[in-house]
Design an enzyme around this catalytic site. Structure first.
Site, PDB file in Angstrom:
ATOM      1  N   SER A  74       0.864  -1.183   0.000  1.00 20.49           N
ATOM      2  CA  SER A  74       0.000   0.000   0.000  1.00 20.49           C
ATOM      3  C   SER A  74       0.900   1.233   0.000  1.00 20.49           C
ATOM      4  O   SER A  74       2.123   1.131   0.173  1.00 20.49           O
ATOM      5  CB  SER A  74      -0.860  -0.003   1.269  1.00 20.49           C
ATOM      6  OG  SER A  74       0.005   0.157   2.391  1.00 20.49           O
ATOM      7  N   ASP A 127      -1.066  -1.383  -4.020  1.00 19.84           N
ATOM      8  CA  ASP A 127      -2.416  -1.547  -3.462  1.00 19.84           C
ATOM      9  C   ASP A 127      -2.991  -0.180  -3.091  1.00 19.84           C
ATOM     10  O   ASP A 127      -2.345   0.617  -2.426  1.00 19.84           O
ATOM     11  CB  ASP A 127      -2.317  -2.441  -2.207  1.00 19.84           C
ATOM     12  CG  ASP A 127      -3.671  -2.808  -1.643  1.00 19.84           C
ATOM     13  OD1 ASP A 127      -3.793  -2.900  -0.406  1.00 19.84           O
ATOM     14  OD2 ASP A 127      -4.613  -2.951  -2.445  1.00 19.84           O
ATOM     15  N   HIS A 164     -11.830  -6.947  -1.762  1.00 28.84           N
ATOM     16  CA  HIS A 164     -10.957  -6.376  -0.725  1.00 28.84           C
ATOM     17  C   HIS A 164     -11.556  -6.674   0.643  1.00 28.84           C
ATOM     18  O   HIS A 164     -12.698  -7.088   0.749  1.00 28.84           O
ATOM     19  CB  HIS A 164     -10.836  -4.856  -0.927  1.00 28.84           C
ATOM     20  CG  HIS A 164      -9.890  -4.477  -2.025  1.00 28.84           C
ATOM     21  ND1 HIS A 164      -8.758  -3.746  -1.829  1.00 28.84           N
ATOM     22  CD2 HIS A 164      -9.917  -4.749  -3.360  1.00 28.84           C
ATOM     23  CE1 HIS A 164      -8.117  -3.572  -2.959  1.00 28.84           C
ATOM     24  NE2 HIS A 164      -8.819  -4.169  -3.916  1.00 28.84           N
ATOM     25  N   THR A 200      -4.929  -7.918   7.009  1.00 27.98           N
ATOM     26  CA  THR A 200      -5.149  -7.992   8.469  1.00 27.98           C
ATOM     27  C   THR A 200      -4.841  -9.368   9.060  1.00 27.98           C
ATOM     28  O   THR A 200      -4.203  -9.459  10.116  1.00 27.98           O
ATOM     29  CB  THR A 200      -6.588  -7.576   8.806  1.00 27.98           C
ATOM     30  OG1 THR A 200      -6.793  -6.231   8.356  1.00 27.98           O
ATOM     31  CG2 THR A 200      -6.861  -7.635  10.302  1.00 27.98           C
TER      32      THR A 200
END
Ligand code: G3H
Ligand code: ZN
Length: 283
Positions: free
Chosen positions: A49, A81, A207, A232
């Protein structure tokens, strides 16, 4: 080997499975993902990200990931991302990323189309795939924050028009998932997913898949979900393993003995996801 995201999207679409996309921001996470993919003989997206790039630095992320991908015995795409700026996309393309996501979901429809088209103009000639997003996925993923109130589900007609007008390689859709740890059981809008899947054959991306039940994942993939993002659950596995070592061996100070078990724990999470998504054995 490092391949274009397009190759993974197309193969997944054709094969009726989804490829896992796992976020990395350090060496141990990267090694866990790659080892999992090789042990499962699975293609995989490794992705960073904007927050991950800021944390590690693009030279490190790109350098580590490209070395790992070139050494790997399975096809690997390196993805940006939730890119939110053209500049960020260009920087990643320049550093050898083979896939980018331009997340224009917060923009009005026409502006989302425009920036996606602009990104495609610079990505496709470099054999870099482009994933876009339509509908706002809730939750927090690093610098991307969307409140429950602001999260909006993807409109099936808009999805078809968006895919047609942009020519994006994949489309991230909002059907009830959210980034981060869920407070309750996420309820996916399968009717909406079925409608989207009827109206467009662009590879779809899910996602916020950490914490989504195996049953829901198995139900979603046949509707054209070709990439499933997990961050996560890797983070939780990492933190749990580190806490366990620190609690059981409080005098341990060798980072390898603290991070090594965390790498193994993340690898097992990634392996299980590859089997669940149906990408295991598809390399
Ligand atoms: O873009 C990254 C993923 O959507 C993260 O989702 O928080 O459910 O792992 P997750
Ligand atoms: Zn995401």
């Amino acid at each position: 080997m490092l391949v274009s995201g397009k190759e993974l999207f197309q193969a997944a679409k054709k094969g009726g499975y989804a490829v896992g996309a796992f976020n990395l921001n350090n060496m141990e996470i990267l090694q866990a993902i790659i080892e999992a993919a090789e042990e499962e003989n699975s293609p995989v997206f490794i992705q960073a990200s904007q927050g991950g790039i800021k944390y590690a630095g693009i030279e490190y992320i790109a350098g580590m990931a490209k070395v790992a991908a070139e050494k790997a015995k399975v096809p690997i795409a390196l993805n940006l991302d939730h890119g939110t700026s053209f500049t960020q996309v260009v920087q990643c393309v320049r550093h050898g990323f083979s896939a980018v996501m331009i997340d224009g979901s917060k923009l009005p429809f026409e502006e989302n189309i425009a920036i996606t088209q602009k990104v495609i103009e610079v990505a496709h000639p470099n054999n870099v795939s482009v994933e876009a997003e339509l509908g706002k996925i809730g939750g927090v993923e690093d610098d991307i924050k969307v409140s429950e109130r602001d999260a909006t589900f993807t409109d099936p007609d808009e999805a078809a028009e968006f895919a047609e007008r942009t020519g994006c390689d994949a489309l991230a859709i909002a059907i009830g998932t959210a980034h981060g740890v869920y407070k309750g059981e996420p309820r996916l809008d399968f009717d909406r997913l079925a409608e989207i899947s009827k109206r467009t054959d662009v590879p779809l991306v899910l996602h916020g898949a950490s914490g989504v039940s195996d049953e829901a994942i198995r139900k979603a993939v046949p509707f054209g979900i070709c990439k499933i993002n997990i961050d996560t659950e890797l983070r939780v596995a990492f933190a749990k393993a580190v806490r366990k070592v620190v609690a059981e061996q409080p005098d341990e100070y060798d980072p390898r003995k603290i991070l090594g078990p965390a790498k193994e724990a993340m690898k097992e999470v990634a392996r299980a996801k590859m089997r669940l998504f149906g990408s295991a054995g598809k390399a």
